[in-house]
Structures are given as structure tokens and as C-alpha cells.
Write a protein that holds these residues in place. Structure first.
Motif, PDB file in Angstrom:
ATOM      1  N   SER A  36       0.782  -1.239   0.000  1.00  0.00           N
ATOM      2  CA  SER A  36       0.000   0.000   0.000  1.00  0.00           C
ATOM      3  C   SER A  36       0.816   1.292   0.000  1.00  0.00           C
ATOM      4  O   SER A  36       0.288   2.339  -0.386  1.00  0.00           O
ATOM      5  N   VAL A  37       2.078   1.265   0.427  1.00  0.00           N
ATOM      6  CA  VAL A  37       2.823   2.510   0.607  1.00  0.00           C
ATOM      7  C   VAL A  37       3.029   3.218  -0.731  1.00  0.00           C
ATOM      8  O   VAL A  37       3.267   2.589  -1.765  1.00  0.00           O
ATOM      9  N   GLU A  38       2.921   4.531  -0.704  1.00  0.00           N
ATOM     10  CA  GLU A  38       3.135   5.370  -1.890  1.00  0.00           C
ATOM     11  C   GLU A  38       4.283   6.337  -1.610  1.00  0.00           C
ATOM     12  O   GLU A  38       4.627   6.609  -0.464  1.00  0.00           O
ATOM     13  N   GLY A  39       4.873   6.846  -2.681  1.00  0.00           N
ATOM     14  CA  GLY A  39       5.894   7.867  -2.533  1.00  0.00           C
ATOM     15  C   GLY A  39       7.280   7.341  -2.252  1.00  0.00           C
ATOM     16  O   GLY A  39       8.177   8.112  -1.912  1.00  0.00           O
ATOM     17  N   VAL A  40       7.479   6.029  -2.396  1.00  0.00           N
ATOM     18  CA  VAL A  40       8.790   5.434  -2.153  1.00  0.00           C
ATOM     19  C   VAL A  40       9.053   4.388  -3.228  1.00  0.00           C
ATOM     20  O   VAL A  40       8.119   3.756  -3.738  1.00  0.00           O
ATOM     21  N   GLU A  41      10.324   4.231  -3.587  1.00  0.00           N
ATOM     22  CA  GLU A  41      10.688   3.274  -4.639  1.00  0.00           C
ATOM     23  C   GLU A  41      11.528   2.128  -4.102  1.00  0.00           C
ATOM     24  O   GLU A  41      11.516   1.026  -4.654  1.00  0.00           O
ATOM     25  N   LEU A  42      12.260   2.366  -3.006  1.00  0.00           N
ATOM     26  CA  LEU A  42      13.147   1.351  -2.445  1.00  0.00           C
ATOM     27  C   LEU A  42      12.705   0.969  -1.038  1.00  0.00           C
ATOM     28  O   LEU A  42      12.534   1.832  -0.178  1.00  0.00           O
ATOM     29  N   ILE A  43      12.540  -0.337  -0.816  1.00  0.00           N
ATOM     30  CA  ILE A  43      12.272  -0.878   0.506  1.00  0.00           C
ATOM     31  C   ILE A  43      13.559  -1.507   1.020  1.00  0.00           C
ATOM     32  O   ILE A  43      14.174  -2.339   0.344  1.00  0.00           O
ATOM     33  N   GLU A  44      14.001  -1.111   2.218  1.00  0.00           N
ATOM     34  CA  GLU A  44      15.136  -1.756   2.859  1.00  0.00           C
ATOM     35  C   GLU A  44      14.615  -2.671   3.969  1.00  0.00           C
ATOM     36  O   GLU A  44      13.847  -2.235   4.817  1.00  0.00           O
TER      37      GLU A  44
END
Length: 265
Positions: A85-93
Motif C-alpha cells: 500500500s505505501v506510496e511515494g517510495v521506490e526502495l524498501i530496505e
């Protein structure tokens, strides 16, 4: 300047509490940082995630990453919901702190995240972390090799590499190079007074860890992404620590441009 520089939101934790997210962004923008990595501790959703799509326009900052902590067998579903669901981010660490089912469970969980990563156009970087299940760069590299997925990679964290005493910087960075998606640096000194009773986390102009040498090696492997600054010493006024940190990183970049042949044995 060689690299963009972002700050981890851990900078804004001190012994008195945590700065509001808007204050974090205002400080970083005013000082001159390029971005921020935001944390969702333990996988518990919080209101800051709703603000991420507005950060670039409002503050001129990139969301350099969203940091999640996996407790395999306990919060797998919560993390899946965030990734979905998260928006506004491209990379998940993703750091793997604990596991109920061992490596097979960790691999199964990561495998379940990859279709979501693909569908949403994200990238997933495994984050080595001292005193976690996956605490060394070699461990996260093995997982990357296992999946061999173009959207699954790794972060290199100078603090955790130093604190775990993994050693051989050049070999470590050469091995992680095919998978490297993010870099985080910090000053550090081996000390029982530090995090986990192992090593301090300090601004990059303090401690024993030679960040010039690390950045020089990053340049050698042709890393072109952003470099994050990790701050978590719970000490004093945060604003001047951020100023010093950015100044130190810019000095390193300037010296590398001016003296590209400076090296260490």
C-alpha cells in the motif's frame, strides 16, 4: 559532488523523544540534504507513511528508502500490507531481526514479497544489521544469489560492517557490487558503550571508522546511488550533528575528486 546524501530518520531519536516528521524534513531541507530514509519499526503502520508522497514537492527531499524490520513468523503480514500500500517510495530496505522458522521461513517470506515488488515497480534491498538474523553482507549476498531476482538486492551499511568486524572492505564491496542498491555510513568506535555493547554510532567525522576509505572503494566499484548517514547516539542537539555530517561527506567527495589516486594499503 560525487553522490547525493540522505539521512536516516534515526538521527531524530534522542534521549528526550523523537522529532515530528515535518520537523525532520524541514531540518534536512534547510541544511541541504537530498533525501531521507523513513522507518516503520516492527512493521507497525504509522501516519508518517501517508505523508511520503508529499515530501518531494513540499520539502524538495527524496524518499531514499523505507526501512522495515522483519520478525519472520510474527509480522510477515503487516510488512506485506505496507509493501502493498505505501506510496511515494521506490526502495524498501528490509532487515531480518528474528525468525520463527529459520532460513527456510525467511526465504519463503521474501519470496512472497517479490510478486508485490514486481507489480508495484519497487525494489527490495536486504539490510545487514548487527545482532540480527542476517547481520553480515555475506549473508544477504547469499540470499540475493539464491533468488537472482533483478528487483532484489542489498544495502551496504558501513557501521554494521565495521561493528561485526566482517573485514576486507575491498572484497566485501566487490562481492556486493552486483546487488548493491543502497549505502549507509556512520562514524564508529569499537566500544562496549556503543550500540548492543559493541560499537558506537556517531556522525561520520567521529570515531575510528575511516569513511574516506569506504567512499573511495565505493567509487572504485562505480557505485552511483545515494549515500545515507546513520545517526543514533541519543546525544545532544540534532541539528548541528546533521550539519557536521553533511559537511564531512561533502569534504570526502571533494577530496576524492581532487585526489582520485589517494588509496590505502
Amino acid at each position: 559532488m560525487l553522490y547525493k546524501v540522505h539521512a536516516l530518520d534515526s538521527f531524530f531519536y534522542n534521549s528526550m523523544g523523537v522529532y515530528q516528521f515535518q520537523s525532520q524534513c524541514e531540518m534536512l531541507s534547510e541544511i541541504g540534504f537530498d533525501g531521507i530514509t523513513v522507518s516503520a519499526w516492527g512493521g507497525t503502520p504509522f501516519t508518517n507513511l501517508d505523508l511520503l508522497p508529499t515530501v518531494k514537492e513540499q520539502y524538495g527531499l527524496d524518499i531514499s528508502g523505507l526501512y522495515l524490520v522483519l520478525h519472520e513468523g510474527r509480522n510477515d503480514t503487516l510488512l506485506r500490507e505496507i509493501i502493498e500500500s505505501v506510496e511515494g517510495v521506490e526502495l524498501i530496505e528490509l532487515a531480518v531481526q528474528t525468525s520463527v522458522h529459520g532460513m527456510s521461513g525467511i526465504l519463503k517470506t521474501i519470496e512472497s514479497y517479490l510478486p508485490i515488488i514486481e507489480r508495484r515497480g519497487l525494489r527490495l534491498a536486504l539490510y545487514p544489521h548487527l545482532k540480527h538474523v542476517t547481520q553480515t553482507t555475506s549473508q544477504v549476498i547469499k540470499i540475493c544469489e539464491y533468488f537472482n531476482h533483478p528487483l532484489l538486492g542489498a544495502s551496504f551499511n558501513g557501521y554494521h560492517w565495521f561493528a561485526i568486524q566482517e573485514g576486507n572492505l575491498q572484497e566485501t564491496l566487490n562481492n556486493i557490487r552486483p546487488w548493491l542498491m543502497q549505502v549507509v555510513l556512520s562514524g564508529s568506535t569499537m566500544s562496549q558503550l556503543g550500540w548492543g555493547g559493541v560499537a558506537t554510532m556517531e556522525p561520520p567525522d567521529r570515531g575510528e571508522l575511516d569513511n574516506f576509505a569506504v567512499v573511495a572503494e565505493l567509487k572504485q566499484i562505480e557505485y552511483t546511488g545515494s549515500i545515507g548517514v546513520l545517526g543514533w547516539d541519543y546525544a545532544g542537539d540534532i541539528y548541528p550533528k546533521l550539519e557536521r555530517s553533511l559537511k564531512k561527506m561533502k569534504t570526502i567527495f571533494h577530496l576524492l575528486d581532487k585526489h582520485p589516486n589517494w588509496d590505502y594499503i
